[in-house]
Scaffold this motif. Structure first.
Motif, PDB file in Angstrom:
ATOM      1  N   GLU A  97       0.837  -1.210   0.000  1.00  0.00           N
ATOM      2  CA  GLU A  97       0.000   0.000   0.000  1.00  0.00           C
ATOM      3  C   GLU A  97       0.871   1.259   0.000  1.00  0.00           C
ATOM      4  N   ILE A  98       1.935   1.182   0.859  1.00  0.00           N
ATOM      5  CA  ILE A  98       2.838   2.347   0.918  1.00  0.00           C
ATOM      6  C   ILE A  98       3.503   2.553  -0.445  1.00  0.00           C
ATOM      7  N   GLN A  99       3.925   1.413  -1.039  1.00  0.00           N
ATOM      8  CA  GLN A  99       4.571   1.506  -2.341  1.00  0.00           C
ATOM      9  C   GLN A  99       3.623   2.149  -3.364  1.00  0.00           C
ATOM     10  N   ARG A 100       2.365   1.752  -3.266  1.00  0.00           N
ATOM     11  CA  ARG A 100       1.371   2.277  -4.198  1.00  0.00           C
ATOM     12  C   ARG A 100       1.214   3.791  -4.038  1.00  0.00           C
ATOM     13  N   ARG A 101       1.139   4.176  -2.752  1.00  0.00           N
ATOM     14  CA  ARG A 101       1.011   5.622  -2.467  1.00  0.00           C
ATOM     15  C   ARG A 101       2.225   6.387  -3.006  1.00  0.00           C
ATOM     16  N   VAL A 102       3.412   5.770  -2.773  1.00  0.00           N
ATOM     17  CA  VAL A 102       4.638   6.437  -3.239  1.00  0.00           C
ATOM     18  C   VAL A 102       4.579   6.583  -4.758  1.00  0.00           C
ATOM     19  N   ASP A 103       4.131   5.493  -5.427  1.00  0.00           N
ATOM     20  CA  ASP A 103       4.048   5.549  -6.888  1.00  0.00           C
ATOM     21  C   ASP A 103       3.083   6.650  -7.336  1.00  0.00           C
ATOM     22  N   GLN A 104       1.948   6.726  -6.624  1.00  0.00           N
ATOM     23  CA  GLN A 104       0.948   7.741  -6.998  1.00  0.00           C
ATOM     24  C   GLN A 104       1.531   9.141  -6.844  1.00  0.00           C
ATOM     25  N   LEU A 105       2.170   9.347  -5.690  1.00  0.00           N
ATOM     26  CA  LEU A 105       2.757  10.675  -5.453  1.00  0.00           C
ATOM     27  C   LEU A 105       3.810  10.999  -6.495  1.00  0.00           C
ATOM     28  N   SER A 106       4.631   9.959  -6.820  1.00  0.00           N
ATOM     29  CA  SER A 106       5.705  10.253  -7.757  1.00  0.00           C
ATOM     30  C   SER A 106       5.130  10.531  -9.139  1.00  0.00           C
ATOM     31  N   ALA A 107       3.970   9.884  -9.474  1.00  0.00           N
ATOM     32  CA  ALA A 107       3.330  10.180 -10.775  1.00  0.00           C
ATOM     33  C   ALA A 107       2.892  11.641 -10.817  1.00  0.00           C
ATOM     34  N   ILE A 108       2.273  12.089  -9.702  1.00  0.00           N
ATOM     35  CA  ILE A 108       1.813  13.495  -9.668  1.00  0.00           C
ATOM     36  C   ILE A 108       3.012  14.430  -9.751  1.00  0.00           C
ATOM     37  N   ASN A 109       4.095  14.069  -9.015  1.00  0.00           N
ATOM     38  CA  ASN A 109       5.293  14.919  -9.034  1.00  0.00           C
ATOM     39  C   ASN A 109       5.916  15.006 -10.411  1.00  0.00           C
ATOM     40  N   THR A 110       5.927  13.852 -11.097  1.00  0.00           N
ATOM     41  CA  THR A 110       6.516  13.853 -12.445  1.00  0.00           C
ATOM     42  C   THR A 110       5.779  14.849 -13.319  1.00  0.00           C
ATOM     43  N   VAL A 111       4.437  14.796 -13.273  1.00  0.00           N
ATOM     44  CA  VAL A 111       3.648  15.710 -14.111  1.00  0.00           C
ATOM     45  C   VAL A 111       3.920  17.155 -13.679  1.00  0.00           C
ATOM     46  N   ALA A 168       6.565  18.383 -12.290  1.00  0.00           N
ATOM     47  CA  ALA A 168       7.903  18.816 -12.705  1.00  0.00           C
ATOM     48  C   ALA A 168       7.912  19.176 -14.188  1.00  0.00           C
ATOM     49  N   VAL A 169       7.250  18.342 -14.981  1.00  0.00           N
ATOM     50  CA  VAL A 169       7.236  18.611 -16.425  1.00  0.00           C
ATOM     51  C   VAL A 169       6.490  19.915 -16.708  1.00  0.00           C
ATOM     52  N   VAL A 170       5.376  20.105 -15.995  1.00  0.00           N
ATOM     53  CA  VAL A 170       4.583  21.326 -16.206  1.00  0.00           C
ATOM     54  C   VAL A 170       5.425  22.565 -15.925  1.00  0.00           C
ATOM     55  N   SER A 171       6.244  22.482 -14.838  1.00  0.00           N
ATOM     56  CA  SER A 171       6.989  23.700 -14.490  1.00  0.00           C
ATOM     57  C   SER A 171       8.222  23.894 -15.362  1.00  0.00           C
ATOM     58  N   GLN A 172       8.671  22.802 -16.028  1.00  0.00           N
ATOM     59  CA  GLN A 172       9.917  22.956 -16.787  1.00  0.00           C
ATOM     60  C   GLN A 172       9.718  23.068 -18.293  1.00  0.00           C
ATOM     61  N   SER A 173       8.680  22.414 -18.817  1.00  0.00           N
ATOM     62  CA  SER A 173       8.560  22.378 -20.273  1.00  0.00           C
ATOM     63  C   SER A 173       7.430  23.278 -20.741  1.00  0.00           C
ATOM     64  N   LEU A 174       7.719  24.026 -21.787  1.00  0.00           N
ATOM     65  CA  LEU A 174       6.652  24.839 -22.364  1.00  0.00           C
ATOM     66  C   LEU A 174       6.096  24.136 -23.591  1.00  0.00           C
ATOM     67  N   VAL A 209       4.678  17.457 -24.821  1.00  0.00           N
ATOM     68  CA  VAL A 209       5.457  16.703 -23.828  1.00  0.00           C
ATOM     69  C   VAL A 209       4.641  16.594 -22.544  1.00  0.00           C
ATOM     70  N   THR A 210       4.035  17.720 -22.128  1.00  0.00           N
ATOM     71  CA  THR A 210       3.254  17.716 -20.890  1.00  0.00           C
ATOM     72  C   THR A 210       2.077  16.749 -20.993  1.00  0.00           C
ATOM     73  N   LEU A 211       1.384  16.801 -22.106  1.00  0.00           N
ATOM     74  CA  LEU A 211       0.190  15.953 -22.241  1.00  0.00           C
ATOM     75  C   LEU A 211       0.578  14.473 -22.236  1.00  0.00           C
ATOM     76  N   GLN A 212       1.638  14.126 -22.963  1.00  0.00           N
ATOM     77  CA  GLN A 212       2.047  12.716 -23.015  1.00  0.00           C
ATOM     78  C   GLN A 212       2.528  12.264 -21.633  1.00  0.00           C
ATOM     79  N   THR A 213       3.243  13.121 -20.923  1.00  0.00           N
ATOM     80  CA  THR A 213       3.710  12.756 -19.575  1.00  0.00           C
ATOM     81  C   THR A 213       2.518  12.499 -18.665  1.00  0.00           C
ATOM     82  N   ALA A 214       1.510  13.334 -18.777  1.00  0.00           N
ATOM     83  CA  ALA A 214       0.327  13.172 -17.923  1.00  0.00           C
ATOM     84  C   ALA A 214      -0.381  11.856 -18.254  1.00  0.00           C
ATOM     85  N   LEU A 215      -0.470  11.532 -19.544  1.00  0.00           N
ATOM     86  CA  LEU A 215      -1.155  10.284 -19.929  1.00  0.00           C
ATOM     87  C   LEU A 215      -0.389   9.067 -19.394  1.00  0.00           C
TER      88      LEU A 215
END
Ligand code: ADP
Length: 537
Positions: free
Chosen positions: A21-35, A37-43, A47-53
């Motif tokens: 469960e913890i691993q799952r939560r970590v994965d979920q958080l890291s998915a949100i963080n990845t998106v 990070a991409v949103v704040s770095q890439s214009l 790229v943003t849309l594909q990362t989110a998908l």
């Protein structure tokens, strides 16, 4: 001896589940963080849309994800990006009319909606995606500036139950994508505005150079490159005064920047070109207050204007000269006629005086016109320190007798100590003579004319007041135009309509100004105000 404890299999299983469960939560958080990070770095929106998908599919165990945006013009939901779908709905975008299918509910409710089995409600599936055979779906609205702008969806080809955390992740990622879309829109708007400005700057015929607050060049347009034979890559980043500008221009700029508030100046280059330079501060708003952040110098080639001015002056001088000769001849002929008269009749005298008035008027007109032209073209004009007291004395001596002829009283209100003035004494005395002559002309016999002179730290004022006809407000705005004569005085008093135009021009040449206060029947006050700080002409 210790007894070996039997392993509690329940506890182990519980721990294992907890770890998962913890691993799952970590994965979920890291998915949100990845998106995020991409949103704040890439214009790059793609790229943003594909990362989110990818991110949603990495934490929600379903096959496909998609992003659709609202097209406000057609009122449709348009598919913009997809992952894992059987059919391509992006190359030729799938368009769903607003209000249809499950997306219609999501947009209306502005909330995440899930269904674990679409077959239970066929209204959820629109015909366009019928072939996909979707079994379960979750959709989250995406927001920008408080408005729903599209939908992030995940879908499964098998029945699937979405848990609360998955829904939370979907919602969080949808919000991030909304932010990315808003950033991209802002970026695009700024970029297109920037490129429009760039095009305007580059295509304008005026040469433009701008610097930062330290005087380092940060922009030079094509016109400036051509005019001074410079290359922008050699100039940008260099201090303004080290770049290869014509020496006369560089001196002019140095002098202008040495002043508190640089303005503009005309400069004649050794190449024979005339340039007009205007220097303006670049103001940038910091926390709502404008702050100066550099300078922009606009240079206009005014050689053709100067040439036209020279040609005009020459024409007027020639024309005036050509007119003066026949006028002189007419005047002497009239004088001879007068002398040869034995017994002129009253009509003879009347006709004679009309002819004389006409010739005199013509002479005044030519003189005034020539004065004005000379003044405006800068010929015969020099700024030299002189004693204004002497100028005033001369004016009083010259005008005293004229005023006396009509019993007009001449009152002097001249401050005892007046500063030296830097200016052209001849032109200033001509301007004062014009004001005194007007006061005399437009004030009835027995009237009062007052000459004032006073100074403060910044300026010297010479004013002429009369208690004569006064000037209606609508005429006051036009008094200083060439050939303008107010209707109420036009026919009674002789004049050329050029006197005040000359006064105004003299004031402008001295960086001063002329002001008028008047009301019909209450007299007029004309003030010539001259700045006392050093002038840069
Ligand atoms: P003008 O040769 O007609 O006097 P000016 O340029 O000197 O030309 O003046 C323009 C007009 O302004 C005059 O025709 C007159 O109508 C009005 N004006 C100027 N000075 C006075 C004054 N002191 N009182 C009333 N009207 C005036």
């Amino acid at each position: 001896m210790h007894k070996v404890q039997p392993i509690d299999t329940n506890l182990l299983a519980h721990n294992h589940n907890l770890t998962l469960e913890i691993q799952r939560r970590v994965d979920q958080l890291s998915a949100i963080n990845t998106v995020a990070a991409v949103v704040s770095q890439s214009l790059d929106l793609n790229v943003t849309l594909q990362t989110a998908l990818d991110a949603v599919l990495s934490v929600i165990d379903v096959e496909a994800s998609g992003i659709s945006l609202i097209d406000e013009q057609t009122n449709e939901l348009v598919m913009r990006a997809q992952r894992g779908w059987k059919n391509d709905f992006v190359t030729t975008p799938m368009r769903i009319p607003m209000g249809h299918g499950m997306s219609g509910y999501v947009i209306a409710a502005n909330e995440v909606i899930v269904t674990s089995d679409v077959s239970k409600d066929p209204r959820l599936i629109v015909p366009a995606v019928g072939e996909e055979n979707i079994q379960a779906m979750a959709m989250a609205p995406m927001h920008a500036r408080g408005k729903v702008i599209g939908i992030l969806s995940v879908l499964s080809y098998e029945p699937y139950v979405f848990d609360e955390q998955e829904i939370a992740v979907l919602r969080a990622i949808a919000d991030q994508v909304g932010l990315a879309l808003d950033n991209a829109r802002l970026y695009e708007a700024t970029r297109s505005q920037q490129s429009r400005l760039h095009t305007v700057l580059q295509s304008t015929a005026d040469a433009i150079i701008s610097t930062d607050a330290q005087g380092t060049v940060n922009l030079i347009n094509q016109a400036a490159e051509r005019l001074f034979d410079l290359r922008s890559n050699q100039v940008i980043g260099q201090p303004l005064f080290t770049i290869a500008l014509p020496i006369e221009l560089r001196d002019g700029l140095a002098e202008a920047f040495a002043a508190d508030m640089p303005g503009g100046f005309d400069v004649l280059l050794s190449s024979g070109r005339f340039l007009s330079a205007v220097i303006s501060p670049v103001l940038v708003a910091f926390d709502g207050t404008p702050q100066q952040n550099g300078w922009v110098i606009v240079l206009q080639d005014i050689s053709h204007i100067k040439e036209a001015e020279r040609a005009r002056l020459q024409f007027i001088q020639t024309a005036a000269h050509d007119l003066r000769n026949p006028l002189g001849v007419t005047l002497s002929a009239l004088t001879m006629l007068q002398r040869s008269w034995k017994e002129p009749t009253a009509t003879d005298r009347e006709v004679f005086s009309i002819a004389m008035r006409g010739v005199n008027r013509m002479q005044d007109l030519i003189d005034d016109l020539l004065h004005l032209e000379k003044l405006e073209s800068g010929v015969d004009f020099a700024l030299i320190p002189f004693d204004i007291g002497e100028l005033l004395q001369n004016a009083v001596q010259d005008f005293g007798p004229t005023l006396e002829q009509r019993n007009q009283q001449f009152l002097l209100q001249i401050a005892p100590l007046l500063p030296m003035v830097t200016g052209d004494a001849r032109w200033l005395s001509r301007a004062l003579a014009n004001l005194l002559s007007n006061a005399h002309k437009y004030t009835p016999d027995g009237g009062l004319i007052t000459l004032y002179a006073y100074a403060d730290d910044e300026s010297l004022t010479v004013a002429v007041q009369d208690n004569g006809a006064g000037i209606p407000p609508d005429a006051q705005a036009r008094l200083f135009e060439r050939f303008y004569r107010a209707r109420h005085t036009e026919n009674q008093v002789k004049g050329t309509g050029l006197g005040l135009a000359i006064v105004k021009s003299v004031m402008e040449k001295h960086h001063g100004r002329i002001e008028v206060q008047s009301a019909p029947g209450e007299g007029s006050l004309f003030k010539m105000i001259l700045p006392l700080q050093p002038l840069d002409v």
